[in-house]
Motif scaffolding. Structure first.
Motif, PDB file in Angstrom:
ATOM      1  N   ALA A 185     -50.747  -6.359 -18.085  1.00 55.36           N
ATOM      2  CA  ALA A 185     -50.457  -5.268 -19.025  1.00 55.36           C
ATOM      3  C   ALA A 185     -50.622  -3.915 -18.344  1.00 55.36           C
ATOM      4  O   ALA A 185     -49.819  -2.996 -18.544  1.00 55.36           O
ATOM      5  CB  ALA A 185     -51.378  -5.364 -20.236  1.00 55.36           C
ATOM      6  N   ALA A 186     -51.659  -3.783 -17.514  1.00 52.25           N
ATOM      7  CA  ALA A 186     -51.923  -2.517 -16.820  1.00 52.25           C
ATOM      8  C   ALA A 186     -50.842  -2.219 -15.779  1.00 52.25           C
ATOM      9  O   ALA A 186     -50.345  -1.087 -15.674  1.00 52.25           O
ATOM     10  CB  ALA A 186     -53.299  -2.565 -16.153  1.00 52.25           C
ATOM     11  N   ILE A 187     -50.452  -3.226 -15.011  1.00 50.04           N
ATOM     12  CA  ILE A 187     -49.431  -3.040 -13.974  1.00 50.04           C
ATOM     13  C   ILE A 187     -48.082  -2.730 -14.614  1.00 50.04           C
ATOM     14  O   ILE A 187     -47.337  -1.862 -14.136  1.00 50.04           O
ATOM     15  CB  ILE A 187     -49.355  -4.291 -13.073  1.00 50.04           C
ATOM     16  CG1 ILE A 187     -50.635  -4.411 -12.246  1.00 50.04           C
ATOM     17  CG2 ILE A 187     -48.132  -4.236 -12.167  1.00 50.04           C
ATOM     18  CD1 ILE A 187     -50.778  -5.738 -11.524  1.00 50.04           C
ATOM     19  N   THR A 188     -47.767  -3.435 -15.699  1.00 50.23           N
ATOM     20  CA  THR A 188     -46.503  -3.174 -16.400  1.00 50.23           C
ATOM     21  C   THR A 188     -46.470  -1.756 -16.933  1.00 50.23           C
ATOM     22  O   THR A 188     -45.442  -1.061 -16.834  1.00 50.23           O
ATOM     23  CB  THR A 188     -46.325  -4.179 -17.556  1.00 50.23           C
ATOM     24  OG1 THR A 188     -46.307  -5.506 -17.014  1.00 50.23           O
ATOM     25  CG2 THR A 188     -45.029  -3.922 -18.307  1.00 50.23           C
ATOM     26  N   ARG A 189     -47.579  -1.271 -17.479  1.00 49.64           N
ATOM     27  CA  ARG A 189     -47.652   0.104 -17.976  1.00 49.64           C
ATOM     28  C   ARG A 189     -47.444   1.107 -16.840  1.00 49.64           C
ATOM     29  O   ARG A 189     -46.713   2.094 -16.994  1.00 49.64           O
ATOM     30  CB  ARG A 189     -49.016   0.322 -18.636  1.00 49.64           C
ATOM     31  CG  ARG A 189     -49.303   1.755 -19.101  1.00 49.64           C
ATOM     32  CD  ARG A 189     -48.618   2.094 -20.401  1.00 49.64           C
ATOM     33  NE  ARG A 189     -48.985   1.188 -21.475  1.00 49.64           N
ATOM     34  CZ  ARG A 189     -50.114   1.295 -22.196  1.00 49.64           C
ATOM     35  NH1 ARG A 189     -50.980   2.268 -21.957  1.00 49.64           N
ATOM     36  NH2 ARG A 189     -50.361   0.438 -23.175  1.00 49.64           N
ATOM     37  N   THR A 190     -48.061   0.859 -15.717  1.00 49.20           N
ATOM     38  CA  THR A 190     -47.912   1.755 -14.560  1.00 49.20           C
ATOM     39  C   THR A 190     -46.451   1.792 -14.106  1.00 49.20           C
ATOM     40  O   THR A 190     -45.908   2.871 -13.818  1.00 49.20           O
ATOM     41  CB  THR A 190     -48.813   1.279 -13.409  1.00 49.20           C
ATOM     42  OG1 THR A 190     -50.192   1.401 -13.818  1.00 49.20           O
ATOM     43  CG2 THR A 190     -48.593   2.118 -12.152  1.00 49.20           C
ATOM     44  N   ALA A 191     -45.805   0.637 -14.043  1.00 45.31           N
ATOM     45  CA  ALA A 191     -44.401   0.581 -13.625  1.00 45.31           C
ATOM     46  C   ALA A 191     -43.500   1.305 -14.619  1.00 45.31           C
ATOM     47  O   ALA A 191     -42.579   2.036 -14.226  1.00 45.31           O
ATOM     48  CB  ALA A 191     -43.957  -0.877 -13.477  1.00 45.31           C
ATOM     49  N   GLN A 192     -43.772   1.146 -15.907  1.00 52.06           N
ATOM     50  CA  GLN A 192     -42.966   1.817 -16.938  1.00 52.06           C
ATOM     51  C   GLN A 192     -43.109   3.331 -16.843  1.00 52.06           C
ATOM     52  O   GLN A 192     -42.116   4.065 -16.989  1.00 52.06           O
ATOM     53  CB  GLN A 192     -43.392   1.329 -18.322  1.00 52.06           C
ATOM     54  CG  GLN A 192     -42.990  -0.100 -18.625  1.00 52.06           C
ATOM     55  CD  GLN A 192     -43.623  -0.633 -19.903  1.00 52.06           C
ATOM     56  OE1 GLN A 192     -44.623  -0.099 -20.386  1.00 52.06           O
ATOM     57  NE2 GLN A 192     -43.040  -1.682 -20.462  1.00 52.06           N
TER      58      GLN A 192
END
Length: 199
Positions: free
Chosen positions: A52-59
């Motif tokens: 969830a954290a990595i996906t948020r950073t990528a977004q």
């Protein structure tokens, strides 16, 4: 923010500071100010929370870049705006930094949003460079995909030089170098009209 948001943001901070191995569930709970029960109520465990954290950073990286890619100006001006956009040079690219975390890259699920974000960035740069070539801002022989890869590689590499130097100067120099190369490859001038023949 709700507990889930607290956990995601705390995990993002810890991944940035310590990497995946150094980001323990206990550290996440302490940073977020929540108990173990709250953490496992929202997420299945550290891998799910990290995703969830990595996906948020990528977004967020994509949204920030897209805002500059769709701003007013010619295609090349928009590429320049992206390259010169305000960012923390000494910190580096959050997504690029994740790509250097061996544990993130070893997990196909955690790796996926990082790979997708960098592929998207290279694709968007290639689109703008192709438009610039079509408009005559860049030379006809320029390869948009190869140039986009070169720009991405120079940016990611310049952050390593910047951290080593403890100064934002290498990053600024790298951006200047990229833009100088692009500026040196304009479309050739149209051929002069033939001289009139004898009267």
């Amino acid at each position: 923010m709700g507990t889930a948001e607290d956990l995601i943001e705390s995990t993002r901070e810890l991944l940035w500071e310590r990497g995946y191995v150094g980001t323990s569930p206990k550290a996440i709970q302490q940073r977020a100010g929540v108990g173990q029960g709250s953490m496992y109520h929202h997420f299945t465990g550290k891998p799910g929370l990290a995703l969830a954290a990595i996906t948020r950073t990528a977004q967020e990286m994509r949204a920030s870049a897209e805002a500059r890619f769709t701003a007013p100006g010619t295609p090349v001006e928009r590429v320049a705006a992206y390259l010169r956009g305000e960012r923390e040079a000494l910190g580096g690219c959050p997504v690029g930094r994740l790509s250097q975390d061996a544990d993130v890259m070893a997990d196909p699920v955690l790796r996926a949003p990082v790979v997708e974000a960098l592929a998207w960035l290279r694709g968007r740069l290639a689109e703008l460079l192709a438009q610039g070539r079509e408009r005559g801002e860049l030379r006809p022989g320029l390869d948009p995909e190869a140039t986009a890869d070169a720009i991405t590689a120079v940016l990611q590499g310049s952050w390593a030089l910047t951290r080593a130097a403890g100064s934002g100067e290498p990053f600024a120099d790298a951006v200047d170098g990229i833009l100088a190369v692009l500026a040196a490859t304009p479309a050739p001038a149209t051929a002069a009209e033939p001289a009139p023949g004898p009267a």
